[in-house]
Enzyme design. Structure first.
Site, mmCIF file in Angstrom:
data_model
loop_
_atom_site.group_PDB
_atom_site.id
_atom_site.type_symbol
_atom_site.label_atom_id
_atom_site.label_comp_id
_atom_site.label_asym_id
_atom_site.label_seq_id
_atom_site.Cartn_x
_atom_site.Cartn_y
_atom_site.Cartn_z
ATOM 1 N N ARG A 1 -8.263 5.347 4.260
ATOM 2 C CA ARG A 1 -8.081 3.926 4.587
ATOM 3 C C ARG A 1 -9.322 3.153 4.139
ATOM 4 O O ARG A 1 -10.401 3.371 4.673
ATOM 5 C CB ARG A 1 -7.864 3.772 6.103
ATOM 6 C CG ARG A 1 -7.223 2.449 6.490
ATOM 7 C CD ARG A 1 -7.226 2.256 8.005
ATOM 8 N NE ARG A 1 -8.574 2.001 8.475
ATOM 9 C CZ ARG A 1 -9.023 2.283 9.699
ATOM 10 N NH1 ARG A 1 -8.217 2.826 10.592
ATOM 11 N NH2 ARG A 1 -10.262 2.017 10.038
ATOM 12 N N HIS B 1 -8.229 -1.057 10.253
ATOM 13 C CA HIS B 1 -6.894 -0.676 10.721
ATOM 14 C C HIS B 1 -5.960 -1.882 10.646
ATOM 15 O O HIS B 1 -4.883 -1.811 10.058
ATOM 16 C CB HIS B 1 -6.976 -0.135 12.148
ATOM 17 C CG HIS B 1 -5.640 0.043 12.784
ATOM 18 N ND1 HIS B 1 -4.730 0.966 12.327
ATOM 19 C CD2 HIS B 1 -5.041 -0.625 13.811
ATOM 20 C CE1 HIS B 1 -3.620 0.874 13.066
ATOM 21 N NE2 HIS B 1 -3.781 -0.079 13.950
ATOM 22 N N TYR C 1 -17.164 2.443 13.554
ATOM 23 C CA TYR C 1 -16.855 3.875 13.659
ATOM 24 C C TYR C 1 -16.649 4.611 12.329
ATOM 25 O O TYR C 1 -16.716 5.827 12.297
ATOM 26 C CB TYR C 1 -15.632 4.098 14.579
ATOM 27 C CG TYR C 1 -14.358 3.433 14.087
ATOM 28 C CD1 TYR C 1 -13.526 4.076 13.181
ATOM 29 C CD2 TYR C 1 -13.989 2.156 14.518
ATOM 30 C CE1 TYR C 1 -12.370 3.473 12.724
ATOM 31 C CE2 TYR C 1 -12.832 1.542 14.055
ATOM 32 C CZ TYR C 1 -12.029 2.200 13.166
ATOM 33 O OH TYR C 1 -10.889 1.612 12.705
#
Ligand SMILES: Cc1ncc(C[n+]2csc(CCOP(=O)(O)OP(=O)(O)O)c2C)c(N)n1
Ligand SMILES: [Mg+2]
Length: 319
Positions: free
Chosen positions: A224, A228, A237
């Site tokens: 990714r 998100h 993170y």
């Protein structure tokens, strides 16, 4: 190859435009495609839009232009919060985005089984994420698919993350493809940054499905490259070095390099394709923002035939 690349750069542009609309307060939360372009577009090009169906999760709709203009038009409508956006009309054989993780997998298997029973040509492809494989629906649906020899292709898009949960804490299994052993169906692991590899894996699975040989589980491994969703801050993170390494395998760059090698790419050609995608997206946004909205439309598209109670509620609401 050129049409796959065109749809890949288009999908990233469409996705970025919807992301920007959210930042401008013109669209709701949305999930960018960045990093999954080769999986979605490679898979879409291995299917037959006149006979096959695609059931997306929530990240893929910008990459399904091959299935008809309705798909992007309705995705933009959905993103700006119009109730009609949750319904993609024929002839596009694509289902609307699904937020409730993995619930699209039993739908896909049911549809595929129904097609088999009806003797229909074609197959069904369903996308789900690595995180969604932890849902019971995934196991139940894949088990049924195996038992029923349903003509379905289950594509796990392993992009390394389920929001902030990394794949390594999602499962003890060596990979997601090997879960196919439990269902007694073929499992294939493919490089999800390579659109041609994805195309070939899906084309093989499709040949088996339409020949009556049943389902295939495909794990496409990618990374990714964006947040998100618009509501996420991945800098909290995602390890910087991991992200930087993944950018070296950006699926669009991988494809561009391959096309250059084959003499199929020039800067000017790509810029022309991007300008076309930009104009196409502009038309979709203008149309979506101009689409008339009556609040009663909230009641549409829940059932094929609205229940008497829904009819009463809509009438009362509109009064
Ligand atoms: C049933 C259910 N549980 C939890 C959520 C909250 N949720 C939304 S997206 C997400 C992560 C999904 O990750 P993955 O399946 O890997 O897809 P990705 O976003 O990486 O494409 C979660 C937990 C949800 N939408 N539905
Ligand atoms: Mg994921």
């Amino acid at each position: 190859m050129t049409s796959i690349f065109t749809d890949m750069i288009g999908s990233r542009l469409f996705s970025q435009r919807v992301f920007n609309l959210q930042r401008q307060g013109r669209a709701g939360t949305n999930a960018p495609i960045d990093g999954s372009e080769a999986v979605v577009v490679g898979a879409a090009h291995a299917l037959d839009p006149a006979h096959d169906w695609v059931l997306p999760q929530y990240r893929e709709l910008v990459g399904l232009e091959r299935f008809g203009p309705e798909v992007l038009d309705r995705y933009v409508l959905y993103s700006i919060g119009h109730p009609d956006g949750g319904h993609i009309p024929p002839p596009a054989r694509v289902w609307p985005p699904q937020i409730s993780l993995a619930t699209q997998v039993p739908h896909a298997v049911g549809l595929a089984w129904g097609m088999k029973r009806a003797g229909a040509t074609g197959c069904v492809l369903v996308f789900l994420g690595d995180g969604s494989t932890s849902e019971g629906d995934f196991y139940e649906a894949c088990n049924f698919a195996g038992v029923l020899d349903a003509p379905v292709i289950v594509v796990v898009v392993n992009n390394g993350w389920a929001i902030s949960t990394p794949t390594r804490t999602q499962t003890r299994a060596k990979n997601f493809a090997e879960k196919s052993h439990a269902f007694g169906i073929p499992g294939v692991n493919v490089d999800g940054t390579d659109a041609v590899a994805v195309y070939e894996a899906v084309a093989d699975a499709r040949s088996r499905a339409v020949a009556g040989a049943g389902p295939t589980l495909i794990e496409a491994v990618t990374y990714r490259l964006g947040p998100h969703t618009t509501a996420d801050d991945p800098t909290r993170y995602v390890p910087t070095d991991e992200l930087e390494a993944a950018k070296e395998r950006d699926p669009i760059a991988v494809m561009r390099t391959e096309m250059q090698r084959r003499g199929l790419w020039t800067q000017e050609w790509e810029e022309q394709r991007l300008a076309e995608a930009d104009a196409r997206m502009e038309r979709a946004v203008v149309a979506a923002e101009a689409a008339p909205l009556s609040p009663g439309e909230l009641f549409n598209h829940v059932y094929d035939e609205p229940t008497p109670r829904l009819v009463r509620q809509r009438e009362a609401f509109e009064r």
